[in-house]
Structures are given as structure tokens and as C-alpha cells.
Design an enzyme around this catalytic site. Sequence first.
Site, PDB file in Angstrom:
ATOM      1  N   CYS A   1       2.412   4.207  14.454  1.00 18.14           N
ATOM      2  CA  CYS A   1       3.679   4.935  14.383  1.00 18.14           C
ATOM      3  C   CYS A   1       4.271   5.066  15.774  1.00 18.14           C
ATOM      4  CB  CYS A   1       3.476   6.312  13.775  1.00 18.14           C
ATOM      5  SG  CYS A   1       2.397   7.376  14.734  1.00 18.14           S
TER       6      CYS A   1
ATOM      7  N   ASN B   1      -8.028   4.282   8.597  1.00 18.80           N
ATOM      8  CA  ASN B   1      -7.442   3.140   9.293  1.00 18.80           C
ATOM      9  C   ASN B   1      -7.528   3.252  10.806  1.00 18.80           C
ATOM     10  OD1 ASN B   1      -5.534   5.190   8.201  1.00 18.80           O
ATOM     11  ND2 ASN B   1      -4.127   4.245   9.653  1.00 18.80           N
TER      12      ASN B   1
ATOM     13  N   SER C   1      -3.629  -3.290  -0.575  1.00 17.86           N
ATOM     14  CA  SER C   1      -2.525  -4.094  -0.048  1.00 17.86           C
ATOM     15  C   SER C   1      -3.062  -5.431   0.445  1.00 17.86           C
ATOM     16  CB  SER C   1      -1.866  -3.338   1.104  1.00 17.86           C
ATOM     17  OG  SER C   1      -0.807  -4.077   1.633  1.00 17.86           O
ATOM     18  N   ALA C   2      -2.368  -6.518   0.093  1.00 18.79           N
ATOM     19  CA  ALA C   2      -2.888  -7.864   0.382  1.00 18.79           C
ATOM     20  C   ALA C   2      -2.970  -8.180   1.880  1.00 18.79           C
ATOM     21  CB  ALA C   2      -2.023  -8.910  -0.319  1.00 18.79           C
ATOM     22  N   HIS C   3      -1.994  -7.690   2.652  1.00 23.55           N
ATOM     23  CA  HIS C   3      -1.938  -8.148   4.051  1.00 23.55           C
ATOM     24  C   HIS C   3      -3.048  -7.572   4.919  1.00 23.55           C
ATOM     25  CE1 HIS C   3      -0.006  -4.800   6.445  1.00 23.55           C
ATOM     26  NE2 HIS C   3       0.344  -4.383   5.245  1.00 23.55           N
TER      27      HIS C   3
ATOM     28  N   GLN D   1      -7.637   0.048   3.573  1.00 22.35           N
ATOM     29  CA  GLN D   1      -8.489  -0.505   4.636  1.00 22.35           C
ATOM     30  C   GLN D   1      -9.829  -1.016   4.102  1.00 22.35           C
ATOM     31  OE1 GLN D   1      -8.073  -1.118   7.919  1.00 22.35           O
ATOM     32  NE2 GLN D   1      -5.955  -0.451   7.802  1.00 22.35           N
TER      33      GLN D   1
ATOM     34  N   GLY E   1       0.807  -1.215   0.000  1.00 22.79           N
ATOM     35  CA  GLY E   1       0.000   0.000   0.000  1.00 22.79           C
ATOM     36  C   GLY E   1       0.839   1.264   0.000  1.00 22.79           C
TER      37      GLY E   1
ATOM     38  N   THR F   1      11.541  -8.209 -11.162  1.00 24.66           N
ATOM     39  CA  THR F   1      10.951  -9.543 -11.279  1.00 24.66           C
ATOM     40  C   THR F   1       9.739  -9.641 -10.362  1.00 24.66           C
ATOM     41  OG1 THR F   1      13.089 -10.474 -11.820  1.00 24.66           O
ATOM     42  CG2 THR F   1      11.411 -12.013 -11.013  1.00 24.66           C
TER      43      THR F   1
HETATM   44  C1  LIG Z   1      -1.766  -0.294   6.057  1.00 20.72           C
HETATM   45  C2  LIG Z   1      -2.112   0.919   5.288  1.00 20.72           C
HETATM   46  C3  LIG Z   1      -1.237   1.440   4.314  1.00 20.72           C
HETATM   47  C4  LIG Z   1       0.132   0.848   4.066  1.00 20.72           C
HETATM   48  O1  LIG Z   1       0.060  -0.395   3.412  1.00 20.72           O
HETATM   49  P1  LIG Z   1       1.334  -1.356   3.471  1.00 20.72           P
HETATM   50  O2  LIG Z   1       0.984  -2.475   2.538  1.00 20.72           O
HETATM   51  O3  LIG Z   1       1.475  -1.796   4.879  1.00 20.72           O
HETATM   52  O4  LIG Z   1       2.499  -0.574   2.970  1.00 20.72           O
HETATM   53  C5  LIG Z   1      -1.637   2.555   3.619  1.00 20.72           C
HETATM   54  N1  LIG Z   1      -2.833   3.129   3.836  1.00 20.72           N
HETATM   55  C6  LIG Z   1      -3.697   2.662   4.748  1.00 20.72           C
HETATM   56  C7  LIG Z   1      -5.020   3.327   4.926  1.00 20.72           C
HETATM   57  C8  LIG Z   1      -3.370   1.541   5.509  1.00 20.72           C
HETATM   58  O5  LIG Z   1      -4.216   1.095   6.427  1.00 20.72           O
END
Ligand SMILES: *Cc1c(COP(=O)(O)O)cnc(C)c1O
Length: 395
Positions: A329, A155, A203-205, A183, A75, A241
Amino acid sequence: MAEEKRLIYLDNAATTKTAEEVVEAMLPYFTEHYGNPSSVYRFSQKNKEAITKARETIAEALGAKTEEIYFTAGGTESDNWALKAAAEAYKDKGNHIITTKIEHHAILHTGQWLEKQGCEVTYLDVDENGTVKLEELKKAIRPTTILISVMFANNEIGTIQPIREIGQIAREHGILFHTDAVQAFGQLPMNVDELNIDMLSASAHKLNGPKGIGFLYIRKGVKIRNFIHGGAQERKRRAGTENVPGIIGFAAAVKRAMRTMEARTAKERELREYLIGRVLLEVPYTRLNGHRTNRLPNNANFSFQFIEGESLLIMLDTDGICGSSGSACTSGSLDPSHVLLAIGLPHEIAHGSLRLTLSEETTKEELDYVVESIKKIVERLRSMSPLYEDFMRRQ
Ligand SMILES: *Cc1c(COP(=O)(O)O)cnc(C)c1O
């Protein structure tokens, strides 16, 4: 003893557990299908096809075209790309960007960097619920405005933004619209055409996929500069890659998220309401942050007067409970969350905040344990607070 060993994970906005079926989908791409997708032989070309399939799955979830999805390392990278590349590509048109005070640092710090490069950035205020004020957005638009970037959902406090209306305003003024949907993607249905979105980060996680893989959706026709220079991967715009297992895992996570969205979020909403109801009722001098209803299904964010969020977190950890004091943070910084300040909380109240973000595995029984733990800890911390003692004497 058993109680001490339990782990109650309520920090799903920070990251989520990688789902079993996602790991299973990924595994062969480490040990069996390890070929470089750029190589010409069939062994590797099969990986190239697998990536295209993954791209299709993700595009479909957004109502986008396959070739509009660009894989990134997460993300943060997607957010950096959207802002920096738009500023560069549209510099002949103008140098003004509009965003909000409640964005993730991936947007805010990129905005600050761009200001040093000569861009002008407006950071919009939000109302007490954390919602962008559309009238202020309209007023902020200048002839030189090239980009509006507003997050889909916050978030920290979970508030969902009026994305369709913002997209409409951007469209009417011929301004690009980017949204950080990290989010929201996987939690809320979204269609880039219906919402007038030109760029979208995910973002996948954050949706039970692996860490270190994300994408930026870039609408066809949007003039965006190449971000990472090197090979021809990602239509030459983001070289390197491909993270094949990550991409496969991301697609598996998206498939799963789309399949389970309705039932999963309904369950989370119900439990979130239960948690919010109990905490507000049973812990005095407590407030809920964020919009009461128009919020992410799994997000609850409270401020407890007269206590320090950090102390609360540490004591919750002792009870096996993982939460967050707002933003991740940490790094020894004692600044209260910029989001809580933006919704108008005084410093001392913002400091006593706790974010709990549920998953589909969260149970009512776990929440009962959490509420009891919060009650006990808040009471203990307040009993040590001179401010609280003062306040009670004056009652
Ligand atoms: C977690 C988050 C990100 C960052 O994503 P990462 O894959 O951890 O770099 C950016 N924006 C929001 C709103 C998020 O919650």
C-alpha cells in the site's frame, strides 16, 4: 556492467511470474476458442465444458465439490463477496463479524465499510509471532456472531494460522468460517472439509497464474447472496461473461502448483532458512518478523533498526533487487504496516522492515548477492542516522 542488468525478483507475495505452461494453456482461448460460453452452438459450448473442467480441477485441489467454486475477478473481489454477502444473508441471525488485525486490506476495509452499514466487527489481536489467540477468539463470540474470517497465512510476515482449530470453534458455535487463502493456496495443502472451512478466497496471480481471476469457494448450503447482478453465469451468483482464458489459466496454474508443491516448497524452505540465517547472523540489530518456523515456505520478513525501509528498498532496486517494505500500500503513505504494529513492533522498528518472498527459481547465488547488498546498504544508511550514532556512543 553485467551486475547492473541483473534482476532478482523477491516479491512473489505481491505477484508471481505467469508460468510458461499456463500461458500456453490460455493462448488458444483468445484467438481460437473465443466463443461466449453462454451461446448455444457447439463452438461456444466447448468453452462451457472447458470451464467446468477447470472448476473440477480447482475443486479437487481443495477437496470441494465442483459446484462450490465460483470464479471472480481476484482475491479482493472474493473477500468482498464473502463478507458483504454473509452480512446481508444472515442479518436476521445477527450483525457481528470476527476477524483479525492482520488481515489484508481487502478484508479490513470491507469490515470498516460494513461497520458503517450497521455491522459490529471485532478485530482480534495476535501474539508476537502473528498467531491468532484461540482463547480470545472464543471470548469474542456473541450470540449475534454470524461470521469468523481469519486469513490462512499472512501476506507480510508469512505466519500460518491454526485454521483447523478456528474452523472447529466456528463449527461448534454454528458460525460461518471464511478464510482468505490467497497467500496459502498453492503453497500449503488444504482440504475444506478437514479444516471446517465454509468459504475460501484465492487468486491465480499468487500461484503463477494470470492476474484478474480468482475464486470464492462457498460450501453447499451456505446462504450467500448474489454478488454481481446480471446474467446467469456462476449459478446466477456472480454475473458477467466468464473470463475464459483466465479461468483456463487458473486451472493450469493449480494443476502445476499441486504437481510441484512438495519439491518446490522444500527447496524454497531450505533457501529461506539460508537467507534468514545469514541475515540474522551478519547484519547486527536485526530481527525476523513472523513465526520462526510456522510460516509460508517462501517468506522472510526482517526489521533493521535505525533505518527506513523505503530507503532500503530504493537502494536495493539500484542493485536490481525487488523486495517490499511490508505491504504494497505505497501511495505515498508513511504509515507503518498494520501487521507489524499488531505483532507489537514500535513504529520506528516497523518502519525499517523488508519483506523478501522467494520463488522456485530463486538460487543460493542470488541470495548471496542479496545478503551482500543488504549488508552494504544497511551499513551505509546507518552511517547517516543520528539515532544510530547516538546509540553507538552509548554502547
Ligand atoms: C494479494 C492478496 C489479496 C488480493 O488478491 P488480488 O487477486 O490481488 O485482488 C488478498 N488477500 C491476500 C492475503 C493477498 O495476499
